[in-house]
Scaffold this motif. Sequence first.
Motif, PDB file in Angstrom:
ATOM      1  N   THR A  97       0.810  -1.202   0.000  1.00 26.54           N
ATOM      2  CA  THR A  97       0.000   0.000   0.000  1.00 26.54           C
ATOM      3  C   THR A  97       0.843   1.250   0.000  1.00 26.54           C
ATOM      4  OG1 THR A  97      -1.372  -1.284   1.521  1.00 26.54           O
ATOM      5  CG2 THR A  97      -2.015   0.971   1.108  1.00 26.54           C
ATOM      6  N   ARG A  98       0.443   2.208  -0.809  1.00 25.68           N
ATOM      7  CA  ARG A  98       1.199   3.451  -0.849  1.00 25.68           C
ATOM      8  C   ARG A  98       0.811   4.311   0.337  1.00 25.68           C
ATOM      9  NH1 ARG A  98       1.156   6.323  -6.384  1.00 25.68           N
ATOM     10  NH2 ARG A  98      -0.789   7.258  -5.691  1.00 25.68           N
ATOM     11  N   SER A  99       1.757   4.619   1.157  1.00 21.32           N
ATOM     12  CA  SER A  99       1.487   5.393   2.363  1.00 21.32           C
ATOM     13  C   SER A  99       2.782   5.989   2.890  1.00 21.32           C
ATOM     14  CB  SER A  99       0.857   4.488   3.430  1.00 21.32           C
ATOM     15  OG  SER A  99       0.781   5.170   4.655  1.00 21.32           O
ATOM     16  N   GLU A 100       2.654   7.133   3.514  1.00 23.78           N
ATOM     17  CA  GLU A 100       3.838   7.781   4.072  1.00 23.78           C
ATOM     18  C   GLU A 100       4.169   7.259   5.462  1.00 23.78           C
ATOM     19  OE1 GLU A 100       3.644  11.996   3.945  1.00 23.78           O
ATOM     20  OE2 GLU A 100       3.092  12.030   1.823  1.00 23.78           O
ATOM     21  N   VAL A 101       3.173   6.710   6.113  1.00 25.81           N
ATOM     22  CA  VAL A 101       3.402   6.149   7.437  1.00 25.81           C
ATOM     23  C   VAL A 101       3.238   4.637   7.382  1.00 25.81           C
ATOM     24  CG1 VAL A 101       2.760   8.206   8.711  1.00 25.81           C
ATOM     25  CG2 VAL A 101       0.998   6.610   8.017  1.00 25.81           C
ATOM     26  N   GLU A 102       3.872   3.975   8.301  1.00 26.85           N
ATOM     27  CA  GLU A 102       3.943   2.517   8.219  1.00 26.85           C
ATOM     28  C   GLU A 102       2.914   1.774   9.050  1.00 26.85           C
ATOM     29  OE1 GLU A 102       7.877   1.321   9.117  1.00 26.85           O
ATOM     30  OE2 GLU A 102       8.789   2.720   7.706  1.00 26.85           O
ATOM     31  N   VAL A 103       2.519   2.364  10.150  1.00 25.06           N
ATOM     32  CA  VAL A 103       1.618   1.653  11.047  1.00 25.06           C
ATOM     33  C   VAL A 103       0.191   1.774  10.545  1.00 25.06           C
ATOM     34  CG1 VAL A 103       0.796   1.405  13.401  1.00 25.06           C
ATOM     35  CG2 VAL A 103       3.136   2.146  12.963  1.00 25.06           C
ATOM     36  N   LEU A 104      -0.324   0.698  10.021  1.00 26.29           N
ATOM     37  CA  LEU A 104      -1.654   0.692   9.449  1.00 26.29           C
ATOM     38  C   LEU A 104      -2.704   0.358  10.505  1.00 26.29           C
ATOM     39  CD1 LEU A 104      -0.770  -1.292   6.244  1.00 26.29           C
ATOM     40  CD2 LEU A 104      -0.585   1.151   6.692  1.00 26.29           C
ATOM     41  N   ASP A 105      -3.619   1.250  10.682  1.00 28.85           N
ATOM     42  CA  ASP A 105      -4.680   1.011  11.648  1.00 28.85           C
ATOM     43  C   ASP A 105      -5.769   0.174  10.995  1.00 28.85           C
ATOM     44  OD1 ASP A 105      -6.655   0.985  13.489  1.00 28.85           O
ATOM     45  OD2 ASP A 105      -6.833   3.158  13.669  1.00 28.85           O
ATOM     46  N   ASP A 106      -5.815  -1.093  11.323  1.00 32.72           N
ATOM     47  CA  ASP A 106      -6.800  -1.981  10.712  1.00 32.72           C
ATOM     48  C   ASP A 106      -7.930  -2.312  11.676  1.00 32.72           C
ATOM     49  OD1 ASP A 106      -5.496  -3.541  12.494  1.00 32.72           O
ATOM     50  OD2 ASP A 106      -4.473  -4.758  11.004  1.00 32.72           O
ATOM     51  N   GLY A 107      -8.013  -1.576  12.748  1.00 34.14           N
ATOM     52  CA  GLY A 107      -9.099  -1.799  13.683  1.00 34.14           C
ATOM     53  C   GLY A 107      -8.721  -2.699  14.851  1.00 34.14           C
ATOM     54  N   PHE A 108      -7.648  -3.398  14.705  1.00 34.93           N
ATOM     55  CA  PHE A 108      -7.192  -4.253  15.792  1.00 34.93           C
ATOM     56  C   PHE A 108      -6.072  -3.546  16.544  1.00 34.93           C
ATOM     57  CE2 PHE A 108      -9.123  -7.239  12.876  1.00 34.93           C
ATOM     58  CZ  PHE A 108      -9.879  -8.032  13.733  1.00 34.93           C
ATOM     59  N   LYS A 109      -5.881  -3.997  17.734  1.00 34.66           N
ATOM     60  CA  LYS A 109      -4.858  -3.389  18.578  1.00 34.66           C
ATOM     61  C   LYS A 109      -3.595  -4.247  18.533  1.00 34.66           C
ATOM     62  CE  LYS A 109      -4.465  -1.341  23.167  1.00 34.66           C
ATOM     63  NZ  LYS A 109      -5.077  -1.307  24.512  1.00 34.66           N
ATOM     64  N   TRP A 110      -2.506  -3.647  18.089  1.00 32.97           N
ATOM     65  CA  TRP A 110      -1.266  -4.390  17.907  1.00 32.97           C
ATOM     66  C   TRP A 110      -0.203  -3.955  18.887  1.00 32.97           C
ATOM     67  CZ3 TRP A 110      -1.683  -8.335  14.520  1.00 32.97           C
ATOM     68  CH2 TRP A 110      -2.706  -8.272  13.573  1.00 32.97           C
ATOM     69  N   ARG A 111       0.581  -4.913  19.287  1.00 33.18           N
ATOM     70  CA  ARG A 111       1.707  -4.625  20.169  1.00 33.18           C
ATOM     71  C   ARG A 111       2.989  -5.004  19.432  1.00 33.18           C
ATOM     72  NH1 ARG A 111       2.200  -4.820  25.976  1.00 33.18           N
ATOM     73  NH2 ARG A 111       4.368  -5.071  26.569  1.00 33.18           N
ATOM     74  N   PRO A 124      14.097  -1.642   7.620  1.00 37.40           N
ATOM     75  CA  PRO A 124      13.843  -2.570   8.725  1.00 37.40           C
ATOM     76  C   PRO A 124      12.430  -3.129   8.673  1.00 37.40           C
ATOM     77  CG  PRO A 124      13.754  -0.322   9.511  1.00 37.40           C
ATOM     78  CD  PRO A 124      14.247  -0.266   8.092  1.00 37.40           C
ATOM     79  N   ARG A 125      12.262  -4.306   9.212  1.00 38.11           N
ATOM     80  CA  ARG A 125      10.943  -4.941   9.271  1.00 38.11           C
ATOM     81  C   ARG A 125      10.464  -4.911  10.719  1.00 38.11           C
ATOM     82  NH1 ARG A 125      10.833 -10.811   6.909  1.00 38.11           N
ATOM     83  NH2 ARG A 125      10.846  -9.616   4.969  1.00 38.11           N
ATOM     84  N   ASN A 126       9.241  -4.482  10.902  1.00 39.81           N
ATOM     85  CA  ASN A 126       8.671  -4.401  12.248  1.00 39.81           C
ATOM     86  C   ASN A 126       7.696  -5.541  12.473  1.00 39.81           C
ATOM     87  OD1 ASN A 126       9.802  -1.774  13.216  1.00 39.81           O
ATOM     88  ND2 ASN A 126       8.790  -1.071  11.366  1.00 39.81           N
ATOM     89  N   TYR A 127       7.708  -6.080  13.653  1.00 33.42           N
ATOM     90  CA  TYR A 127       6.851  -7.216  13.983  1.00 33.42           C
ATOM     91  C   TYR A 127       5.818  -6.799  15.023  1.00 33.42           C
ATOM     92  CZ  TYR A 127      10.582  -9.813  11.709  1.00 33.42           C
ATOM     93  OH  TYR A 127      11.495 -10.277  10.791  1.00 33.42           O
ATOM     94  N   TYR A 128       4.575  -7.119  14.742  1.00 33.52           N
ATOM     95  CA  TYR A 128       3.480  -6.794  15.644  1.00 33.52           C
ATOM     96  C   TYR A 128       2.672  -8.050  15.953  1.00 33.52           C
ATOM     97  CZ  TYR A 128       4.449  -1.984  14.234  1.00 33.52           C
ATOM     98  OH  TYR A 128       5.059  -0.770  13.985  1.00 33.52           O
ATOM     99  N   ARG A 129       2.081  -8.052  17.133  1.00 38.31           N
ATOM    100  CA  ARG A 129       1.242  -9.167  17.553  1.00 38.31           C
ATOM    101  C   ARG A 129      -0.051  -8.569  18.081  1.00 38.31           C
ATOM    102  NH1 ARG A 129       4.578 -12.150  21.509  1.00 38.31           N
ATOM    103  NH2 ARG A 129       5.493 -13.098  19.663  1.00 38.31           N
ATOM    104  N   CYS A 130      -1.160  -9.238  17.808  1.00 41.96           N
ATOM    105  CA  CYS A 130      -2.450  -8.758  18.298  1.00 41.96           C
ATOM    106  C   CYS A 130      -2.404  -8.784  19.828  1.00 41.96           C
ATOM    107  CB  CYS A 130      -3.596  -9.623  17.781  1.00 41.96           C
ATOM    108  SG  CYS A 130      -5.226  -9.044  18.292  1.00 41.96           S
ATOM    109  N   SER A 131      -2.760  -7.665  20.418  1.00 43.13           N
ATOM    110  CA  SER A 131      -2.626  -7.545  21.867  1.00 43.13           C
ATOM    111  C   SER A 131      -3.770  -8.182  22.642  1.00 43.13           C
ATOM    112  CB  SER A 131      -2.506  -6.072  22.260  1.00 43.13           C
ATOM    113  OG  SER A 131      -3.686  -5.382  21.915  1.00 43.13           O
ATOM    114  N   VAL A 132      -4.773  -8.671  21.919  1.00 45.49           N
ATOM    115  CA  VAL A 132      -5.889  -9.335  22.587  1.00 45.49           C
ATOM    116  C   VAL A 132      -5.430 -10.702  23.095  1.00 45.49           C
ATOM    117  CG1 VAL A 132      -8.179 -10.348  22.266  1.00 45.49           C
ATOM    118  CG2 VAL A 132      -7.629  -8.135  21.252  1.00 45.49           C
ATOM    119  N   ALA A 133      -5.685 -10.942  24.370  1.00 45.28           N
ATOM    120  CA  ALA A 133      -5.268 -12.205  24.973  1.00 45.28           C
ATOM    121  C   ALA A 133      -5.862 -13.395  24.228  1.00 45.28           C
ATOM    122  CB  ALA A 133      -5.699 -12.231  26.445  1.00 45.28           C
TER     123      ALA A 133
END
Length: 220
Positions: A97-111, A124-133
């Motif tokens: 996706t073309r975007s100037e910022v990297e963190v895509l808000d897809d409605g879920f909460k990521w850590r 660099p590659r960033n790794y996120y995990r859904c923060s929902v238990a």
Amino acid sequence: MAASLGLFHHETYAAAGGAYSYPVPDAVASSLFMADDDDVFVDGVAARRSFFPALGAVAANFMELGPSEYSLPPPVFAGGNEYGEYSSPSSRIGFRTRSEVEVLDDGFKWRKYGKKAVKSSPNPRNYYRCSVAGCGVKKRVERDRDDPRYVVTTYDGIHNHATPCGAGGGGHSYLAAPAATAQTWSLLAQATGLASAPPQAWGSQLHAAATAAHSSESSF
DNA sequence: CGAGTTTGACCGGCGC
DNA sequence: GCGCCGGTCAAACTCG
């Protein structure tokens, strides 16, 4: 908002093994193919948006958003644990996706749990995990090595819960459409058959679409 | 003070 | 077996 998604028309697309017919909300269809220089890829295989209108709609919406306010619907989600047995060849889906910022808000909460410089890319590659238990969905975010204007987001896994809309989601909308909400995406997902059909079917459709795009790439 | 981020260390898979 | 590489862990740190 949701009321605007009450009208649908069907769009049929040829893909491996036959044709797919998607009920597409008119409100979304209007922006379905506004942009034509972005790709959607599944399992690492680039797929023309024409092969997968639902994702095309997502991408098109993305293209219309400003650099600081955009969002991305989750490519796959399950409404409940009943989909825990999901076992497509792979539940990994990526968006470029073309975007100037990297963190895509897809409605879920990521850590964020990691950042790594990978050899295949100068970025660099960033790794996120859904923060929902209990939800083990992960996503990787990195800039396109060939064109830093693009962000490559790869989802790995399927949410076993609904979007935590309003609960720390940051308040961003799910689509570029006015007043879009989590419910809007939910309706879109249902309308496009990606959620109204079992997620298993969604995954196989994605996979089939990607495969078809890959195998017939030269014809495009 | 709790939640989230940063970042170096660690681990496992894979190719040579 | 060894080294490279991608992915994850976890302690320290930052921020609201």
